[in-house]
Design a protein around this motif. Sequence first.
Motif, short mmCIF file in Angstrom:
data_model
loop_
_atom_site.label_atom_id
_atom_site.label_comp_id
_atom_site.label_asym_id
_atom_site.label_seq_id
_atom_site.Cartn_x
_atom_site.Cartn_y
_atom_site.Cartn_z
N ILE A 236 -9.16 -0.44 -6.61
CA ILE A 236 -8.33 -1.10 -5.60
C ILE A 236 -7.00 -0.37 -5.50
O ILE A 236 -6.45 0.07 -6.50
CB ILE A 236 -8.11 -2.59 -5.95
N TRP A 237 -6.49 -0.28 -4.28
CA TRP A 237 -5.19 0.36 -4.03
C TRP A 237 -4.27 -0.63 -3.34
O TRP A 237 -4.62 -1.18 -2.29
CB TRP A 237 -5.39 1.60 -3.17
N SER A 238 -3.12 -0.88 -3.92
CA SER A 238 -2.04 -1.63 -3.28
C SER A 238 -1.11 -0.61 -2.65
O SER A 238 -0.27 -0.02 -3.34
CB SER A 238 -1.31 -2.51 -4.30
N PHE B 107 -11.99 4.00 -2.73
CA PHE B 107 -11.65 2.64 -3.16
C PHE B 107 -12.65 1.63 -2.62
O PHE B 107 -13.23 1.82 -1.55
CB PHE B 107 -10.24 2.28 -2.68
N ASP B 108 -12.81 0.55 -3.34
CA ASP B 108 -13.62 -0.57 -2.88
C ASP B 108 -12.81 -1.50 -1.98
O ASP B 108 -13.38 -2.17 -1.12
CB ASP B 108 -14.17 -1.36 -4.07
N ARG C 46 -7.43 7.16 8.06
CA ARG C 46 -7.39 7.68 6.69
C ARG C 46 -7.81 6.61 5.68
O ARG C 46 -8.48 6.91 4.70
CB ARG C 46 -5.99 8.21 6.36
N PHE C 47 -7.41 5.37 5.93
CA PHE C 47 -7.84 4.28 5.06
C PHE C 47 -9.37 4.16 5.08
O PHE C 47 -10.00 3.97 4.03
CB PHE C 47 -7.21 2.96 5.49
N ALA C 48 -9.96 4.27 6.26
CA ALA C 48 -11.42 4.21 6.35
C ALA C 48 -12.07 5.32 5.53
O ALA C 48 -13.05 5.10 4.81
CB ALA C 48 -11.86 4.28 7.81
N ASP C 49 -11.51 6.52 5.62
CA ASP C 49 -12.04 7.65 4.85
C ASP C 49 -11.87 7.43 3.35
O ASP C 49 -12.66 7.95 2.56
CB ASP C 49 -11.33 8.95 5.25
N LEU D 271 -12.12 4.60 1.77
CA LEU D 271 -12.91 3.47 1.29
C LEU D 271 -14.38 3.85 1.14
O LEU D 271 -14.89 4.71 1.87
CB LEU D 271 -12.82 2.30 2.29
N VAL D 272 -15.05 3.20 0.22
CA VAL D 272 -16.50 3.34 0.14
C VAL D 272 -17.09 2.71 1.39
O VAL D 272 -16.47 1.85 2.03
CB VAL D 272 -17.06 2.66 -1.13
#
Length: 279
Positions: free
Chosen positions: A113-115, A218-219, A241-244, A246-247
């Motif tokens: 997880i990324w905050s 990230f999950d 970029r967030f989509a890329d 993430l799993v």
Amino acid sequence: MAAAQEASVDDGRLISLQDHLRFAGIVRQHTGIKLGENKRQLLSSRLQKRMRALKIASYGDYWTYLNENLDAELGEFVNAITTNLTSFFRENHHFEFLREFFDSAPAGRSLRIWSAGCSTGEEPYSIAMVFRESGAPARRVSLGLEATDIDTQCVAVAQRGVYGLDAVRALGQTRMASHFLRGRGSNEGKVRVRPDVRDMVRFGSLNLLGDWPFDEPFDLIFCRNVVIYFDDDVQRALFDRFADALVPGGHLVIGHSENLQRVCTRFRSLGQTIYSRVK
């Protein structure tokens, strides 16, 4: 004498539109944050605090100082203008979803997880608390928790994990006793995050417009009340970029006043500003 007179002019004075535009330009260039003309008062008050610390009299003098010392001063400049409003378990429905997410994780699974935009640490510590309270640890589920913010001063506060008692009072006695240590003596009225909770989080300073130093996807990513300060073009690039990062099927959680559907088609809404990656 001239400096003292100049200080009395700009100390508390609204920044000129010309100065606002050039400072806003460097903010946009280096952080992606958009400061429209309606933010002149905000920019004025935050620059004045930094200028007083440097004993610089005018906005023009600070502009010169910033550009002549950009490598050394840029971080302090960014720290001065960023907004850092947060609390433990803010928007609690997100943490109710998180508890279900942890409880449904398969036994032995390693979660990441990324905050992103962690401010002073309340969000990632809340994530860590939910994990400890869930059934995941008993099923040998592990958690890698990254927390980053562009504001280096906020990251330093987060790493210390020390907060005023008022910041945690609403959590209740059980949660406070499980996750915090009360200060004594000169630290009366403060609490510290317990070492085993603090050690769950890896903090770092990160500009979301720059390179991301993560090798594994990230999950789940929390990025709440951050993109609201960006224009559509920056939001579009950031969500992509967030989509890329993430799993497939991974989740993105954003703030209640944010909406990615008009700028990104790679997620589907699960409700309450929680999204799942679809492509």
